[in-house]
Scaffold this motif. Structure first.
Motif, PDB file in Angstrom:
ATOM      1  N   GLY A 236       3.979  -7.412  -1.078  1.00 22.33           N
ATOM      2  CA  GLY A 236       3.408  -6.738  -2.237  1.00 22.33           C
ATOM      3  C   GLY A 236       2.207  -5.877  -1.879  1.00 22.33           C
ATOM      4  O   GLY A 236       1.764  -5.826  -0.726  1.00 22.33           O
ATOM      5  N   GLY A 237       1.671  -5.219  -2.884  1.00 24.69           N
ATOM      6  CA  GLY A 237       0.567  -4.293  -2.693  1.00 24.69           C
ATOM      7  C   GLY A 237      -0.704  -4.919  -2.164  1.00 24.69           C
ATOM      8  O   GLY A 237      -1.359  -4.370  -1.283  1.00 24.69           O
ATOM      9  N   TRP A 238      -1.078  -6.083  -2.697  1.00 23.97           N
ATOM     10  CA  TRP A 238      -2.311  -6.727  -2.230  1.00 23.97           C
ATOM     11  C   TRP A 238      -2.184  -7.144  -0.769  1.00 23.97           C
ATOM     12  O   TRP A 238      -3.123  -6.966   0.019  1.00 23.97           O
ATOM     13  CB  TRP A 238      -2.658  -7.938  -3.090  1.00 23.97           C
ATOM     14  CG  TRP A 238      -2.984  -7.608  -4.515  1.00 23.97           C
ATOM     15  CD1 TRP A 238      -2.400  -8.127  -5.628  1.00 23.97           C
ATOM     16  CD2 TRP A 238      -3.983  -6.687  -5.001  1.00 23.97           C
ATOM     17  NE1 TRP A 238      -2.955  -7.577  -6.759  1.00 23.97           N
ATOM     18  CE2 TRP A 238      -3.928  -6.701  -6.402  1.00 23.97           C
ATOM     19  CE3 TRP A 238      -4.897  -5.850  -4.372  1.00 23.97           C
ATOM     20  CZ2 TRP A 238      -4.775  -5.918  -7.190  1.00 23.97           C
ATOM     21  CZ3 TRP A 238      -5.729  -5.064  -5.152  1.00 23.97           C
ATOM     22  CH2 TRP A 238      -5.664  -5.106  -6.552  1.00 23.97           C
ATOM     23  N   GLU A 239      -1.044  -7.691  -0.411  1.00 19.92           N
ATOM     24  CA  GLU A 239      -0.832  -8.111   0.978  1.00 19.92           C
ATOM     25  C   GLU A 239      -0.845  -6.883   1.907  1.00 19.92           C
ATOM     26  O   GLU A 239      -1.434  -6.906   2.992  1.00 19.92           O
ATOM     27  CB  GLU A 239       0.488  -8.875   1.104  1.00 19.92           C
ATOM     28  CG  GLU A 239       0.634  -9.579   2.425  1.00 19.92           C
ATOM     29  CD  GLU A 239       1.935 -10.371   2.539  1.00 19.92           C
ATOM     30  OE1 GLU A 239       2.213 -10.834   3.651  1.00 19.92           O
ATOM     31  OE2 GLU A 239       2.673 -10.515   1.534  1.00 19.92           O
TER      32      GLU A 239
ATOM     33  N   ILE B 166      -6.365  -2.629   5.690  1.00 18.59           N
ATOM     34  CA  ILE B 166      -7.810  -2.467   5.909  1.00 18.59           C
ATOM     35  C   ILE B 166      -8.290  -3.185   7.170  1.00 18.59           C
ATOM     36  O   ILE B 166      -9.459  -3.083   7.523  1.00 18.59           O
ATOM     37  CB  ILE B 166      -8.642  -2.916   4.683  1.00 18.59           C
ATOM     38  CG1 ILE B 166      -8.449  -4.400   4.400  1.00 18.59           C
ATOM     39  CG2 ILE B 166      -8.343  -2.047   3.477  1.00 18.59           C
ATOM     40  CD1 ILE B 166      -9.408  -4.966   3.365  1.00 18.59           C
ATOM     41  N   SER B 167      -7.391  -3.872   7.864  1.00 16.51           N
ATOM     42  CA  SER B 167      -7.776  -4.557   9.096  1.00 16.51           C
ATOM     43  C   SER B 167      -7.993  -3.546  10.218  1.00 16.51           C
ATOM     44  O   SER B 167      -7.596  -2.380  10.121  1.00 16.51           O
ATOM     45  CB  SER B 167      -6.702  -5.567   9.509  1.00 16.51           C
ATOM     46  OG  SER B 167      -5.576  -4.896  10.054  1.00 16.51           O
TER      47      SER B 167
ATOM     48  N   ASN C  28      -7.020   3.635   7.640  1.00 12.47           N
ATOM     49  CA  ASN C  28      -7.506   2.989   6.422  1.00 12.47           C
ATOM     50  C   ASN C  28      -8.654   3.729   5.727  1.00 12.47           C
ATOM     51  O   ASN C  28      -9.335   3.166   4.890  1.00 12.47           O
ATOM     52  CB  ASN C  28      -7.796   1.499   6.621  1.00 12.47           C
ATOM     53  CG  ASN C  28      -8.769   1.208   7.719  1.00 12.47           C
ATOM     54  OD1 ASN C  28      -9.628   2.022   8.022  1.00 12.47           O
ATOM     55  ND2 ASN C  28      -8.643   0.041   8.311  1.00 12.47           N
ATOM     56  N   SER C  29      -8.772   5.013   6.053  1.00 11.54           N
ATOM     57  CA  SER C  29      -9.654   5.865   5.248  1.00 11.54           C
ATOM     58  C   SER C  29      -8.826   6.701   4.268  1.00 11.54           C
ATOM     59  O   SER C  29      -9.377   7.454   3.461  1.00 11.54           O
ATOM     60  CB  SER C  29     -10.472   6.787   6.156  1.00 11.54           C
ATOM     61  OG  SER C  29      -9.596   7.636   6.885  1.00 11.54           O
TER      62      SER C  29
ATOM     63  N   ALA D 163      -9.190  -4.838  -7.437  1.00 11.11           N
ATOM     64  CA  ALA D 163      -9.113  -3.499  -6.848  1.00 11.11           C
ATOM     65  C   ALA D 163     -10.493  -2.980  -6.452  1.00 11.11           C
ATOM     66  O   ALA D 163     -10.628  -2.241  -5.471  1.00 11.11           O
ATOM     67  CB  ALA D 163      -8.441  -2.533  -7.824  1.00 11.11           C
ATOM     68  N   LYS D 164     -11.524  -3.378  -7.177  1.00  5.69           N
ATOM     69  CA  LYS D 164     -12.886  -2.927  -6.883  1.00  5.69           C
ATOM     70  C   LYS D 164     -13.384  -3.446  -5.538  1.00  5.69           C
ATOM     71  O   LYS D 164     -14.336  -2.921  -4.972  1.00  5.69           O
ATOM     72  CB  LYS D 164     -13.834  -3.348  -8.002  1.00  5.69           C
ATOM     73  CG  LYS D 164     -13.561  -2.611  -9.293  1.00  5.69           C
ATOM     74  CD  LYS D 164     -14.412  -3.126 -10.430  1.00  5.69           C
ATOM     75  CE  LYS D 164     -14.004  -2.431 -11.722  1.00  5.69           C
ATOM     76  NZ  LYS D 164     -14.527  -3.090 -12.890  1.00  5.69           N
ATOM     77  N   LYS D 165     -12.732  -4.476  -5.008  1.00  7.75           N
ATOM     78  CA  LYS D 165     -13.132  -5.056  -3.721  1.00  7.75           C
ATOM     79  C   LYS D 165     -12.585  -4.267  -2.530  1.00  7.75           C
ATOM     80  O   LYS D 165     -12.928  -4.549  -1.394  1.00  7.75           O
ATOM     81  CB  LYS D 165     -12.674  -6.516  -3.642  1.00  7.75           C
ATOM     82  CG  LYS D 165     -13.354  -7.386  -4.683  1.00  7.75           C
ATOM     83  CD  LYS D 165     -12.850  -8.802  -4.646  1.00  7.75           C
ATOM     84  CE  LYS D 165     -13.575  -9.595  -5.726  1.00  7.75           C
ATOM     85  NZ  LYS D 165     -12.849 -10.730  -6.166  1.00  7.75           N
ATOM     86  N   TYR D 166     -11.718  -3.295  -2.809  1.00  6.92           N
ATOM     87  CA  TYR D 166     -11.135  -2.466  -1.748  1.00  6.92           C
ATOM     88  C   TYR D 166     -11.704  -1.055  -1.864  1.00  6.92           C
ATOM     89  O   TYR D 166     -11.293  -0.298  -2.750  1.00  6.92           O
ATOM     90  CB  TYR D 166      -9.607  -2.408  -1.886  1.00  6.92           C
ATOM     91  CG  TYR D 166      -8.914  -3.729  -1.669  1.00  6.92           C
ATOM     92  CD1 TYR D 166      -8.435  -4.081  -0.403  1.00  6.92           C
ATOM     93  CD2 TYR D 166      -8.717  -4.613  -2.722  1.00  6.92           C
ATOM     94  CE1 TYR D 166      -7.781  -5.291  -0.202  1.00  6.92           C
ATOM     95  CE2 TYR D 166      -8.067  -5.828  -2.530  1.00  6.92           C
ATOM     96  CZ  TYR D 166      -7.606  -6.162  -1.271  1.00  6.92           C
ATOM     97  OH  TYR D 166      -6.972  -7.355  -1.069  1.00  6.92           O
TER      98      TYR D 166
END
Length: 135
Positions: free
Chosen positions: A71-74, A80-81, A88-89, A107-110
């Motif tokens: 999924g999207g979160w995973e 972002i690793s 990841n920019s 989402a605000k944490k990303y």
């Protein structure tokens, strides 16, 4: 107009409609697709290791959250690793069929997520994003 964007969504109809609206709006020259996060990471791995010279770095990612396999979160957690530092920019727009307040908070944490919008992609949405990206 962007050169290339990546749409990650498991629904082929959503992908087809997204491509049509993006083309009609002259938002991007090329739309590439992935049906889940794993497929998208494979795309970036191929780009990273130069396996296919026709593969180019997208300038924007539209990301669904609820998909099978990955999924999207995973996907975001992997993306972002440090393994994907050179990518990841790339700004991410989360596209979801439900606007869950918990997802909005998450989402605000990303920092790479620049917006959280409700499906489907519309001409008005793309106009809004053009202005947001250009400013």
């Amino acid at each position: 107009m962007l050169k290339q964007i990546l749409c990650i969504d498991d629904d082929p109809i959503t992908l087809m409609l997204s491509k049509k609206v993006i083309s009609k709006a002259d938002f991007s020259e090329l739309v590439i697709t992935a049906q889940n996060g794993e497929e998208a990471l494979s795309y970036f791995n191929a780009l990273k290791y130069g396996k296919d010279q026709s593969i180019k770095k997208p300038q924007l990612i539209f990301l669904d959250l609820n998909m099978p396999v990955m999924g999207g979160w995973e996907f975001l957690d992997h993306f972002i690793s440090s393994d994907y530092d050179e990518f990841n920019s790339i700004p991410v727009i989360v596209l979801s069929s439900t606007i869950n307040p918990e997802d909005l908070d998450k989402a605000k944490k990303y920092p790479i997520i620049i917006d959280f919008l409700s499906k489907p992609i519309t001409l008005q949405m793309l106009e809004y994003l053009k202005n947001k990206i250009e400013s």
